[in-house]
Write a protein that holds these residues in place. Sequence first.
Motif, PDB file in Angstrom:
ATOM      1  N   TYR A  52       0.833  -1.201   0.000  1.00  0.00           N
ATOM      2  CA  TYR A  52       0.000   0.000   0.000  1.00  0.00           C
ATOM      3  C   TYR A  52       0.869   1.251   0.000  1.00  0.00           C
ATOM      4  CZ  TYR A  52      -3.807  -3.151   1.216  1.00  0.00           C
ATOM      5  OH  TYR A  52      -4.729  -4.161   1.212  1.00  0.00           O
ATOM      6  N   GLU A  53       0.351   2.301  -0.625  1.00  0.00           N
ATOM      7  CA  GLU A  53       1.031   3.598  -0.633  1.00  0.00           C
ATOM      8  C   GLU A  53       0.332   4.526   0.354  1.00  0.00           C
ATOM      9  OE1 GLU A  53       2.733   5.018  -4.660  1.00  0.00           O
ATOM     10  OE2 GLU A  53       0.782   4.116  -5.077  1.00  0.00           O
ATOM     11  N   TYR A  54       1.130   5.306   1.063  1.00  0.00           N
ATOM     12  CA  TYR A  54       0.618   6.268   2.036  1.00  0.00           C
ATOM     13  C   TYR A  54       1.246   7.631   1.772  1.00  0.00           C
ATOM     14  CZ  TYR A  54      -1.236   2.495   4.965  1.00  0.00           C
ATOM     15  OH  TYR A  54      -1.942   1.427   5.452  1.00  0.00           O
ATOM     16  N   ALA A  55       0.512   8.687   2.135  1.00  0.00           N
ATOM     17  CA  ALA A  55       1.029  10.060   2.051  1.00  0.00           C
ATOM     18  C   ALA A  55       0.554  10.836   3.270  1.00  0.00           C
ATOM     19  CB  ALA A  55       0.559  10.749   0.778  1.00  0.00           C
ATOM     20  N   CYS A  56       1.449  11.657   3.805  1.00  0.00           N
ATOM     21  CA  CYS A  56       1.100  12.505   4.946  1.00  0.00           C
ATOM     22  C   CYS A  56       0.487  13.795   4.424  1.00  0.00           C
ATOM     23  CB  CYS A  56       2.354  12.797   5.773  1.00  0.00           C
ATOM     24  SG  CYS A  56       2.015  13.860   7.208  1.00  0.00           S
ATOM     25  N   GLU A  57      -0.668  14.147   4.943  1.00  0.00           N
ATOM     26  CA  GLU A  57      -1.345  15.376   4.529  1.00  0.00           C
ATOM     27  C   GLU A  57      -0.677  16.614   5.107  1.00  0.00           C
ATOM     28  OE1 GLU A  57      -5.367  14.688   5.734  1.00  0.00           O
ATOM     29  OE2 GLU A  57      -5.833  13.555   3.925  1.00  0.00           O
ATOM     30  N   ASP A  58       0.140  16.450   6.141  1.00  0.00           N
ATOM     31  CA  ASP A  58       0.780  17.599   6.789  1.00  0.00           C
ATOM     32  C   ASP A  58       2.149  17.907   6.181  1.00  0.00           C
ATOM     33  OD1 ASP A  58       0.602  19.607   8.919  1.00  0.00           O
ATOM     34  OD2 ASP A  58       2.345  18.549   9.746  1.00  0.00           O
ATOM     35  N   CYS A  59       3.044  16.929   6.165  1.00  0.00           N
ATOM     36  CA  CYS A  59       4.417  17.194   5.700  1.00  0.00           C
ATOM     37  C   CYS A  59       4.674  16.712   4.266  1.00  0.00           C
ATOM     38  CB  CYS A  59       5.438  16.567   6.655  1.00  0.00           C
ATOM     39  SG  CYS A  59       5.508  14.759   6.612  1.00  0.00           S
ATOM     40  N   GLY A  60       3.756  15.928   3.684  1.00  0.00           N
ATOM     41  CA  GLY A  60       3.912  15.475   2.305  1.00  0.00           C
ATOM     42  C   GLY A  60       4.752  14.216   2.140  1.00  0.00           C
ATOM     43  N   HIS A  61       5.214  13.634   3.246  1.00  0.00           N
ATOM     44  CA  HIS A  61       6.014  12.407   3.182  1.00  0.00           C
ATOM     45  C   HIS A  61       5.196  11.290   2.537  1.00  0.00           C
ATOM     46  CE1 HIS A  61       8.842   9.311   4.386  1.00  0.00           C
ATOM     47  NE2 HIS A  61       7.856   8.650   4.985  1.00  0.00           N
ATOM     48  N   THR A  62       5.813  10.542   1.599  1.00  0.00           N
ATOM     49  CA  THR A  62       5.152   9.397   0.977  1.00  0.00           C
ATOM     50  C   THR A  62       5.948   8.133   1.287  1.00  0.00           C
ATOM     51  OG1 THR A  62       6.324   9.713  -1.103  1.00  0.00           O
ATOM     52  CG2 THR A  62       4.159  10.750  -0.904  1.00  0.00           C
ATOM     53  N   MET A  63       5.252   6.997   1.322  1.00  0.00           N
ATOM     54  CA  MET A  63       5.904   5.728   1.638  1.00  0.00           C
ATOM     55  C   MET A  63       5.066   4.572   1.132  1.00  0.00           C
ATOM     56  SD  MET A  63       5.083   5.551   5.712  1.00  0.00           S
ATOM     57  CE  MET A  63       4.765   3.827   6.019  1.00  0.00           C
ATOM     58  N   GLU A  64       5.684   3.410   1.038  1.00  0.00           N
ATOM     59  CA  GLU A  64       4.997   2.170   0.713  1.00  0.00           C
ATOM     60  C   GLU A  64       5.131   1.235   1.909  1.00  0.00           C
ATOM     61  OE1 GLU A  64       6.862   0.664  -2.796  1.00  0.00           O
ATOM     62  OE2 GLU A  64       5.695   1.969  -4.104  1.00  0.00           O
ATOM     63  N   LYS A  65       4.099   0.441   2.141  1.00  0.00           N
ATOM     64  CA  LYS A  65       4.110  -0.483   3.270  1.00  0.00           C
ATOM     65  C   LYS A  65       3.449  -1.794   2.856  1.00  0.00           C
ATOM     66  CE  LYS A  65       4.481  -1.622   7.654  1.00  0.00           C
ATOM     67  NZ  LYS A  65       5.721  -1.908   8.300  1.00  0.00           N
ATOM     68  N   MET A  66       4.135  -2.912   3.101  1.00  0.00           N
ATOM     69  CA  MET A  66       3.570  -4.222   2.840  1.00  0.00           C
ATOM     70  C   MET A  66       2.742  -4.620   4.056  1.00  0.00           C
ATOM     71  SD  MET A  66       5.431  -7.797   1.708  1.00  0.00           S
ATOM     72  CE  MET A  66       6.776  -6.885   1.068  1.00  0.00           C
ATOM     73  N   GLN A  67       1.441  -4.854   3.840  1.00  0.00           N
ATOM     74  CA  GLN A  67       0.530  -5.173   4.934  1.00  0.00           C
ATOM     75  C   GLN A  67      -0.454  -6.246   4.504  1.00  0.00           C
ATOM     76  OE1 GLN A  67      -0.903  -0.970   5.354  1.00  0.00           O
ATOM     77  NE2 GLN A  67      -0.738  -1.477   7.521  1.00  0.00           N
TER      78      GLN A  67
END
Length: 79
Positions: free
Chosen positions: A4-19
Amino acid sequence: MPIYEYACEDCGHTMEKMQKMSDEPLTTCPKCNKDTLRKLISAGGFQLKGGGWYETDFKNKPAPACQANTGGCPACPAD
């Protein structure tokens, strides 16, 4: 297991996480530690584990030679 891909609405950091599909979505951003992390809608990604898949078992193996010797196979010697 899906990635899954995630993004922070505050700082804009993006990441992928296997879940696992049954896991709760992440909410806390690992960069700014605020609860503003949101799951993005994107193309599905997953990782295959174990043997029997193209990547692990068949990708680098040469094609088997034809045992019939009929001449119709590129691996057979020309008559």
